[in-house]
Design a protein around this motif. Structure first.
Motif, PDB file in Angstrom:
ATOM      1  N   ILE A   1      -6.059  -4.604   7.662  1.00  0.00           N
ATOM      2  CA  ILE A   1      -6.853  -4.522   8.894  1.00  0.00           C
ATOM      3  C   ILE A   1      -7.645  -5.809   9.106  1.00  0.00           C
ATOM      4  O   ILE A   1      -7.713  -6.342  10.225  1.00  0.00           O
ATOM      5  CB  ILE A   1      -7.803  -3.301   8.834  1.00  0.00           C
ATOM      6  CG1 ILE A   1      -6.990  -2.005   8.833  1.00  0.00           C
ATOM      7  CG2 ILE A   1      -8.776  -3.316  10.006  1.00  0.00           C
ATOM      8  CD1 ILE A   1      -7.830  -0.757   8.651  1.00  0.00           C
ATOM      9  N   LEU A   2      -8.245  -6.327   8.045  1.00  0.00           N
ATOM     10  CA  LEU A   2      -9.025  -7.566   8.156  1.00  0.00           C
ATOM     11  C   LEU A   2      -8.155  -8.738   8.565  1.00  0.00           C
ATOM     12  O   LEU A   2      -8.589  -9.614   9.340  1.00  0.00           O
ATOM     13  CB  LEU A   2      -9.722  -7.862   6.830  1.00  0.00           C
ATOM     14  CG  LEU A   2     -10.843  -6.910   6.417  1.00  0.00           C
ATOM     15  CD1 LEU A   2     -11.422  -7.320   5.071  1.00  0.00           C
ATOM     16  CD2 LEU A   2     -11.946  -6.865   7.473  1.00  0.00           C
TER      17      LEU A   2
ATOM     18  N   GLN B   1     -11.334 -12.960   1.118  1.00  0.00           N
ATOM     19  CA  GLN B   1     -10.513 -11.973   0.432  1.00  0.00           C
ATOM     20  C   GLN B   1     -10.161 -12.410  -0.988  1.00  0.00           C
ATOM     21  O   GLN B   1      -9.980 -11.572  -1.874  1.00  0.00           O
ATOM     22  CB  GLN B   1      -9.249 -11.684   1.248  1.00  0.00           C
ATOM     23  CG  GLN B   1      -9.534 -11.026   2.568  1.00  0.00           C
ATOM     24  CD  GLN B   1      -8.536  -9.942   2.923  1.00  0.00           C
ATOM     25  OE1 GLN B   1      -7.933  -9.326   2.060  1.00  0.00           O
ATOM     26  NE2 GLN B   1      -8.372  -9.707   4.213  1.00  0.00           N
TER      27      GLN B   1
ATOM     28  N   ASN C   1     -11.475 -15.533   6.487  1.00  0.00           N
ATOM     29  CA  ASN C   1     -10.967 -14.256   5.975  1.00  0.00           C
ATOM     30  C   ASN C   1     -10.199 -14.432   4.671  1.00  0.00           C
ATOM     31  O   ASN C   1     -10.414 -13.692   3.709  1.00  0.00           O
ATOM     32  CB  ASN C   1     -10.069 -13.605   7.035  1.00  0.00           C
ATOM     33  CG  ASN C   1      -9.444 -12.316   6.543  1.00  0.00           C
ATOM     34  OD1 ASN C   1     -10.129 -11.361   6.217  1.00  0.00           O
ATOM     35  ND2 ASN C   1      -8.112 -12.295   6.472  1.00  0.00           N
TER      36      ASN C   1
ATOM     37  N   PHE D   1      -4.699  -1.525   2.315  1.00  0.00           N
ATOM     38  CA  PHE D   1      -4.667  -1.178   3.739  1.00  0.00           C
ATOM     39  C   PHE D   1      -5.869  -1.770   4.472  1.00  0.00           C
ATOM     40  O   PHE D   1      -5.748  -2.277   5.590  1.00  0.00           O
ATOM     41  CB  PHE D   1      -4.636   0.341   3.910  1.00  0.00           C
ATOM     42  CG  PHE D   1      -4.423   0.776   5.330  1.00  0.00           C
ATOM     43  CD1 PHE D   1      -3.163   0.737   5.902  1.00  0.00           C
ATOM     44  CD2 PHE D   1      -5.488   1.232   6.091  1.00  0.00           C
ATOM     45  CE1 PHE D   1      -2.968   1.129   7.211  1.00  0.00           C
ATOM     46  CE2 PHE D   1      -5.299   1.630   7.405  1.00  0.00           C
ATOM     47  CZ  PHE D   1      -4.037   1.583   7.969  1.00  0.00           C
ATOM     48  N   PHE D   2      -7.052  -1.722   3.831  1.00  0.00           N
ATOM     49  CA  PHE D   2      -8.255  -2.312   4.430  1.00  0.00           C
ATOM     50  C   PHE D   2      -8.091  -3.821   4.593  1.00  0.00           C
ATOM     51  O   PHE D   2      -8.499  -4.395   5.617  1.00  0.00           O
ATOM     52  CB  PHE D   2      -9.459  -1.992   3.551  1.00  0.00           C
ATOM     53  CG  PHE D   2     -10.742  -2.630   4.010  1.00  0.00           C
ATOM     54  CD1 PHE D   2     -11.347  -2.239   5.187  1.00  0.00           C
ATOM     55  CD2 PHE D   2     -11.340  -3.628   3.251  1.00  0.00           C
ATOM     56  CE1 PHE D   2     -12.531  -2.826   5.618  1.00  0.00           C
ATOM     57  CE2 PHE D   2     -12.520  -4.226   3.674  1.00  0.00           C
ATOM     58  CZ  PHE D   2     -13.116  -3.824   4.852  1.00  0.00           C
ATOM     59  N   GLN D   3      -7.472  -4.471   3.621  1.00  0.00           N
ATOM     60  CA  GLN D   3      -7.223  -5.908   3.724  1.00  0.00           C
ATOM     61  C   GLN D   3      -6.283  -6.217   4.885  1.00  0.00           C
ATOM     62  O   GLN D   3      -6.454  -7.223   5.584  1.00  0.00           O
ATOM     63  CB  GLN D   3      -6.630  -6.427   2.412  1.00  0.00           C
ATOM     64  CG  GLN D   3      -7.621  -6.503   1.271  1.00  0.00           C
ATOM     65  CD  GLN D   3      -6.969  -7.025   0.001  1.00  0.00           C
ATOM     66  OE1 GLN D   3      -6.412  -6.267  -0.773  1.00  0.00           O
ATOM     67  NE2 GLN D   3      -7.042  -8.326  -0.198  1.00  0.00           N
TER      68      GLN D   3
ATOM     69  N   PHE E   1      -5.883   2.003  -0.903  1.00  0.00           N
ATOM     70  CA  PHE E   1      -6.862   1.955   0.180  1.00  0.00           C
ATOM     71  C   PHE E   1      -7.344   0.517   0.429  1.00  0.00           C
ATOM     72  O   PHE E   1      -7.517   0.104   1.580  1.00  0.00           O
ATOM     73  CB  PHE E   1      -8.060   2.846  -0.149  1.00  0.00           C
ATOM     74  CG  PHE E   1      -7.692   4.277  -0.415  1.00  0.00           C
ATOM     75  CD1 PHE E   1      -7.320   5.119   0.613  1.00  0.00           C
ATOM     76  CD2 PHE E   1      -7.705   4.779  -1.704  1.00  0.00           C
ATOM     77  CE1 PHE E   1      -6.981   6.437   0.372  1.00  0.00           C
ATOM     78  CE2 PHE E   1      -7.372   6.098  -1.959  1.00  0.00           C
ATOM     79  CZ  PHE E   1      -7.003   6.929  -0.912  1.00  0.00           C
ATOM     80  N   VAL E   2      -7.556  -0.217  -0.654  1.00  0.00           N
ATOM     81  CA  VAL E   2      -8.025  -1.601  -0.527  1.00  0.00           C
ATOM     82  C   VAL E   2      -6.967  -2.465   0.158  1.00  0.00           C
ATOM     83  O   VAL E   2      -7.283  -3.287   1.027  1.00  0.00           O
ATOM     84  CB  VAL E   2      -8.386  -2.169  -1.914  1.00  0.00           C
ATOM     85  CG1 VAL E   2      -8.603  -3.680  -1.843  1.00  0.00           C
ATOM     86  CG2 VAL E   2      -9.642  -1.491  -2.449  1.00  0.00           C
TER      87      VAL E   2
ATOM     88  N   SER F   1       0.823  -1.201   0.000  1.00  0.00           N
ATOM     89  CA  SER F   1       0.000   0.000   0.000  1.00  0.00           C
ATOM     90  C   SER F   1       0.862   1.258   0.000  1.00  0.00           C
ATOM     91  O   SER F   1       0.601   2.214  -0.741  1.00  0.00           O
ATOM     92  CB  SER F   1      -0.933  -0.003   1.214  1.00  0.00           C
ATOM     93  OG  SER F   1      -1.707   1.166   1.271  1.00  0.00           O
TER      94      SER F   1
ATOM     95  N   TRP G   1      -7.995   2.969  -6.327  1.00  0.00           N
ATOM     96  CA  TRP G   1      -8.399   2.475  -5.007  1.00  0.00           C
ATOM     97  C   TRP G   1      -7.438   1.445  -4.433  1.00  0.00           C
ATOM     98  O   TRP G   1      -7.633   0.976  -3.309  1.00  0.00           O
ATOM     99  CB  TRP G   1      -9.802   1.855  -5.098  1.00  0.00           C
ATOM    100  CG  TRP G   1     -10.879   2.828  -5.411  1.00  0.00           C
ATOM    101  CD1 TRP G   1     -11.429   3.091  -6.631  1.00  0.00           C
ATOM    102  CD2 TRP G   1     -11.539   3.702  -4.490  1.00  0.00           C
ATOM    103  NE1 TRP G   1     -12.379   4.063  -6.532  1.00  0.00           N
ATOM    104  CE2 TRP G   1     -12.478   4.463  -5.229  1.00  0.00           C
ATOM    105  CE3 TRP G   1     -11.425   3.915  -3.118  1.00  0.00           C
ATOM    106  CZ2 TRP G   1     -13.296   5.414  -4.631  1.00  0.00           C
ATOM    107  CZ3 TRP G   1     -12.249   4.867  -2.527  1.00  0.00           C
ATOM    108  CH2 TRP G   1     -13.149   5.597  -3.279  1.00  0.00           C
TER     109      TRP G   1
END
Length: 356
Positions: A120-121, A193, A189, A116-118, A113-114, A39, A110
């Motif tokens: 977190i998950l 993903q 998860n 970084f969101f992954q 951002f995607v 990211s 995107w």
């Protein structure tokens, strides 16, 4: 480069107390570091230049750059193959008639951002497990996980562990169940993903790695670069405006997308990493289920952590233990010096024998 990844340095530190297993750490440690690093790299203009550059004459370049970055570029799928310089100028870029299909590309804006969101998950199961674990193992092994254990402190800490175990024996199944639930969350998860990234890349991710591998073995005249199909380095964009007389004018321009040079490599690596991690996680869950259902395997696993303790001490101790108790003992064996842990097992076994 080190300045960019300074924020990742904290994630590289290893915990002194182990409360999980290697596959679990691949999820919340290795994968999180990989995703955050990717990211950050995708946003590093210092190394890839501007994310988008236009080639146009009729509209100011900065306006075209902003417009096409926001609304997206497109390629012509039927122009993906051909000889560059003769049939096409770049894969997906060429003339088209009104009936030709076009494919819009906006997801590249995107990506950072995607990713970084992954990340977190991937960390969420670890966060849940740490919340539920409540530093239990850390408190039990305090000062016993160092290379040199002071004698005066060792006996006191051993007594604390033995007393804790005697008071709480038979009440650790919930502790074990929470850990297993977090492992199942890791599996859910990673599968989710895979589907999410396939949706994010318009159905291209599921076969992306295979297509890239197959691409290298085909003849140049007939092969279609899957990386250029998903992440085009050159694309087209149409800007519409009104002319001096109020008539509609369309300006067609070419765009160079340096950012996609990074994105295509990131997703090739992530495809192989996620597939390998999925396989390892599946094997780990199957092994965990087998271990939980077979007491003999649990005995041998605990015995493998010991050097001199007789097997009958382990058998005698585990005969009085439930699965959750064995799990606590196994975690203790990962964090305590082997000699000290042998003494704890021998004392526990003697204590249980005297009680009986």
């Amino acid at each position: 480069m080190l300045e960019i990844y300074k924020s990742v340095k904290e994630l590289l530190k290893l915990d002194r107390v182990c409360i999980d297993n290697t596959i679990f750490r691949l999820h919340y440690k290795a994968t999180v570091i990989i995703l955050i690093t990717c990211s950050l790299f995708a946003t590093s203009n210092q190394y890839i230049g501007n994310p988008i550059d236009c080639i146009t004459e009729n509209v100011p370049s900065h306006a075209m750059n902003s417009y096409c970055w926001i609304y997206g570029t497109y390629t012509v799928p039927e122009r993906l193959n051909g000889v560059i310089g003769r049939d096409i100028i770049q894969p997906g870029v060429g003339s088209r008639d009104g009936a030709s299909e076009i494919k819009f590309h906006k997801y590249y804006q995107w990506v950072c951002f995607v990713l970084f969101f992954q990340a977190i998950l991937f960390y969420m199961p670890r966060f849940l497990w740490k919340s539920w674990e409540e530093n239990r193992i850390k408190m039990l092994v305090h000062n016993l996980n160092s290379l040199v254990v002071p004698e005066d402190n060792k006996e006191e800490r051993k007594k604390i562990i033995i007393n804790y175990f005697k008071l709480n024996m038979g009440h650790h199944n919930g502790y074990m169940a929470k850990f297993f639930f977090c492992e199942v969350l890791n599996f859910i998860n990673i599968i989710s993903q895979l589907y999410f990234m396939d949706y994010f890349l318009d159905g291209e991710f599921s076969t992306y790695g295979f297509e890239v591998l197959k691409f290298t073995s085909l003849e140049p005249e007939i092969r279609v670069d899957p990386m250029a199909r998903v992440f085009p380095k050159v694309a087209k964009c149409t800007f519409s405006s009104y002319g001096p007389s109020g008539s509609l004018q369309n300006f067609d321009s070419l765009y160079i997308l340096p950012l996609n040079i990074i994105n295509e490599k990131i997703y090739v690596f992530l495809w192989y990493w996620f597939i390998i991690l999925t396989i390892l996680t599946t094997i780990s869950l199957v092994l965990e289920a087998f271990i939980l259902s077979c007491s003999l395997v649990r005995k041998m696993m605990l015995k493998s952590r010991l050097r001199c303790t007789r097997l009958h001490n382990v058998v005698k101790l585990l005969a009085e233990c439930k699965v959750g108790d064995w799990f606590i003992l196994y975690l203790l064996s990962l964090n305590i010096d082997a000699v000290v842990f042998e003494e704890i097992i021998a004392d526990m076994s003697a204590s249980i024998e005297s009680a009986v």
